[in-house]
Design a protein around this motif. Sequence first.
Motif, PDB file in Angstrom:
ATOM      1  N   ASP A  87      40.791  17.461   3.945  1.00  0.00           N
ATOM      2  CA  ASP A  87      41.160  18.640   4.600  1.00  0.00           C
ATOM      3  C   ASP A  87      42.528  18.752   3.534  1.00  0.00           C
ATOM      4  O   ASP A  87      44.046  19.120   4.201  1.00  0.00           O
ATOM      5  CB  ASP A  87      42.149  17.193   5.227  1.00  0.00           C
ATOM      6  N   LEU A  88      42.458  19.402   2.808  1.00  0.00           N
ATOM      7  CA  LEU A  88      42.831  20.216   1.903  1.00  0.00           C
ATOM      8  C   LEU A  88      44.270  19.664   1.515  1.00  0.00           C
ATOM      9  O   LEU A  88      45.698  20.071   1.246  1.00  0.00           O
ATOM     10  CB  LEU A  88      43.463  21.733   2.850  1.00  0.00           C
ATOM     11  N   HIS A  89      44.703  18.387   1.622  1.00  0.00           N
ATOM     12  CA  HIS A  89      45.862  17.726   1.309  1.00  0.00           C
ATOM     13  C   HIS A  89      45.302  16.425   0.812  1.00  0.00           C
ATOM     14  O   HIS A  89      46.516  15.254   0.460  1.00  0.00           O
ATOM     15  CB  HIS A  89      46.804  17.490   2.153  1.00  0.00           C
ATOM     16  N   LYS A  90      44.535  15.681   0.907  1.00  0.00           N
ATOM     17  CA  LYS A  90      44.009  14.094   0.415  1.00  0.00           C
ATOM     18  C   LYS A  90      43.307  14.488  -0.795  1.00  0.00           C
ATOM     19  O   LYS A  90      41.806  14.444  -0.395  1.00  0.00           O
ATOM     20  CB  LYS A  90      43.307  13.405   1.409  1.00  0.00           C
ATOM     21  N   PRO A  91      43.662  14.287  -2.262  1.00  0.00           N
ATOM     22  CA  PRO A  91      42.627  14.103  -2.958  1.00  0.00           C
ATOM     23  C   PRO A  91      41.512  13.168  -3.832  1.00  0.00           C
ATOM     24  O   PRO A  91      41.458  11.737  -2.903  1.00  0.00           O
ATOM     25  CB  PRO A  91      43.938  14.586  -4.527  1.00  0.00           C
ATOM     26  N   TYR A  92      40.392  13.389  -4.095  1.00  0.00           N
ATOM     27  CA  TYR A  92      39.443  12.626  -4.445  1.00  0.00           C
ATOM     28  C   TYR A  92      38.784  12.663  -5.730  1.00  0.00           C
ATOM     29  O   TYR A  92      38.719  13.821  -6.027  1.00  0.00           O
ATOM     30  CB  TYR A  92      38.622  12.262  -3.224  1.00  0.00           C
ATOM     31  N   LEU A  93      38.807  11.864  -6.414  1.00  0.00           N
ATOM     32  CA  LEU A  93      37.650  11.590  -7.415  1.00  0.00           C
ATOM     33  C   LEU A  93      36.668  10.573  -7.713  1.00  0.00           C
ATOM     34  O   LEU A  93      36.713   9.583  -7.381  1.00  0.00           O
ATOM     35  CB  LEU A  93      39.079  11.154  -8.751  1.00  0.00           C
ATOM     36  N   LYS A  94      35.523  11.476  -8.067  1.00  0.00           N
ATOM     37  CA  LYS A  94      34.301  10.386  -8.396  1.00  0.00           C
ATOM     38  C   LYS A  94      33.856  11.157 -10.033  1.00  0.00           C
ATOM     39  O   LYS A  94      33.199  12.032 -10.019  1.00  0.00           O
ATOM     40  CB  LYS A  94      32.567  11.229  -7.070  1.00  0.00           C
ATOM     41  N   LEU A  95      33.065   9.311 -10.351  1.00  0.00           N
ATOM     42  CA  LEU A  95      32.107  10.322 -11.520  1.00  0.00           C
ATOM     43  C   LEU A  95      30.574   9.355 -11.295  1.00  0.00           C
ATOM     44  O   LEU A  95      31.068   8.195 -10.962  1.00  0.00           O
ATOM     45  CB  LEU A  95      33.083   9.350 -12.377  1.00  0.00           C
ATOM     46  N   ARG A  96      29.630   9.923 -11.539  1.00  0.00           N
ATOM     47  CA  ARG A  96      28.865   9.661 -11.309  1.00  0.00           C
ATOM     48  C   ARG A  96      27.242   9.981 -11.654  1.00  0.00           C
ATOM     49  O   ARG A  96      27.966  11.240 -13.504  1.00  0.00           O
ATOM     50  CB  ARG A  96      28.478  11.124 -10.386  1.00  0.00           C
ATOM     51  N   TYR A  97      26.646   8.849 -12.166  1.00  0.00           N
ATOM     52  CA  TYR A  97      25.875   8.530 -13.088  1.00  0.00           C
ATOM     53  C   TYR A  97      24.427   8.380 -12.785  1.00  0.00           C
ATOM     54  O   TYR A  97      24.003   7.758 -11.799  1.00  0.00           O
ATOM     55  CB  TYR A  97      25.999   7.808 -14.327  1.00  0.00           C
ATOM     56  N   ARG A  98      23.468   9.611 -12.788  1.00  0.00           N
ATOM     57  CA  ARG A  98      22.143   9.585 -12.705  1.00  0.00           C
ATOM     58  C   ARG A  98      21.268   9.196 -12.883  1.00  0.00           C
ATOM     59  O   ARG A  98      21.261  10.231 -14.241  1.00  0.00           O
ATOM     60  CB  ARG A  98      21.776  10.574 -11.412  1.00  0.00           C
ATOM     61  N   HIS A  99      19.430   8.890 -13.268  1.00  0.00           N
ATOM     62  CA  HIS A  99      18.480   8.573 -14.132  1.00  0.00           C
ATOM     63  C   HIS A  99      17.104   8.615 -13.082  1.00  0.00           C
ATOM     64  O   HIS A  99      17.137   7.708 -12.727  1.00  0.00           O
ATOM     65  CB  HIS A  99      19.309   7.532 -15.453  1.00  0.00           C
ATOM     66  N   GLU A 100      16.609   8.736 -13.829  1.00  0.00           N
ATOM     67  CA  GLU A 100      15.444   8.720 -13.872  1.00  0.00           C
ATOM     68  C   GLU A 100      13.700   8.096 -14.783  1.00  0.00           C
ATOM     69  O   GLU A 100      14.048   8.587 -15.287  1.00  0.00           O
ATOM     70  CB  GLU A 100      14.341  10.579 -12.823  1.00  0.00           C
ATOM     71  N   TRP A 101      13.264   7.561 -14.042  1.00  0.00           N
ATOM     72  CA  TRP A 101      12.239   7.069 -15.030  1.00  0.00           C
ATOM     73  C   TRP A 101      10.764   6.422 -14.219  1.00  0.00           C
ATOM     74  O   TRP A 101      10.781   6.840 -13.256  1.00  0.00           O
ATOM     75  CB  TRP A 101      12.817   5.576 -14.832  1.00  0.00           C
ATOM     76  N   LEU A 102       9.754   7.864 -15.233  1.00  0.00           N
ATOM     77  CA  LEU A 102       8.638   7.177 -14.622  1.00  0.00           C
ATOM     78  C   LEU A 102       7.466   6.974 -15.434  1.00  0.00           C
ATOM     79  O   LEU A 102       7.255   6.397 -16.507  1.00  0.00           O
ATOM     80  CB  LEU A 102       8.730   9.631 -14.912  1.00  0.00           C
ATOM     81  N   LEU A 103       7.049   5.785 -14.370  1.00  0.00           N
ATOM     82  CA  LEU A 103       6.192   4.687 -14.671  1.00  0.00           C
ATOM     83  C   LEU A 103       4.535   5.101 -14.696  1.00  0.00           C
ATOM     84  O   LEU A 103       4.372   5.298 -13.853  1.00  0.00           O
ATOM     85  CB  LEU A 103       6.789   3.481 -14.519  1.00  0.00           C
ATOM     86  N   GLY A 104       4.586   5.599 -15.466  1.00  0.00           N
ATOM     87  CA  GLY A 104       2.776   6.447 -15.474  1.00  0.00           C
ATOM     88  C   GLY A 104       2.684   7.586 -14.249  1.00  0.00           C
ATOM     89  O   GLY A 104       4.562   8.379 -15.035  1.00  0.00           O
TER      90      GLY A 104
END
Length: 241
Positions: A87-104
């Motif tokens: 809404d152009l006046h309420k701040p937010y902050l996000k820190l993301r970790y994403r990983h994928e594992w292929l098993l076979g």
Amino acid sequence: TRVVWREHDEVDFNLRFRVSMRLPNLQDKAYVLIGSENERDLVRDRPDTVMDQQRLLRESKRDDETFFAGIGLRLLDDVSVSVGLRDLHKPYLKLRYRHEWLLGQKNLISFQETGFWALSDGFGATTSLDFEHAFTPVLSARWHNSGTVSEEDDGLDWYTSLGLFRDFGEQRQLSGEVLADGETGDEVDVEEYGVLMKWRQPVYKDWLIGELTGGHYWEREKLAAEREGKWALGVGVQMNF
């Protein structure tokens, strides 16, 4: 864009969009985000598949929709951070970790952890864990799991679904899922459970995708209330740039 009909509720119309623009002068590590999204979904960073399914089952209040703008930065291959305004006046902050594992050759595990802070919502974290198994090149099973803890919640806000997905080529897909969600701090731990069927296919070339969804779910919000079964139908159009 999605139109949703739920038994005993009014027809719900949702228009959401999200645009991500990379900044080439920063070696494609930074990007600008603008769009319109549910206020809680934006901060909690749940996977799109989870949010789409919950929008079919739960009434969407227009007061919960928000315009947002922000900047993201990819710190490492698996780590990114974003900061923005709702809404152009309420701040937010996000820190993301994403990983994928292929098993076979047939199994894929996807893990995502997002820590967040937002004005009015406080601190929190969302954990998502997905497992996919390919029976054949066109038939697969997927198990989605997501949970959020935050200062705003009394317990764990959780979601799980298990489904089969059949591809027919040219972005056409039929899927069927069983799902459940709830919050451990509420009177009723399992607020909803149900079944969902979905058909997706292009409606114009390969960038305009149509979606038809139908489901039956059982909800219960209070211990004193009986669990009630309801039907839901949804028609949506997704534009990919």
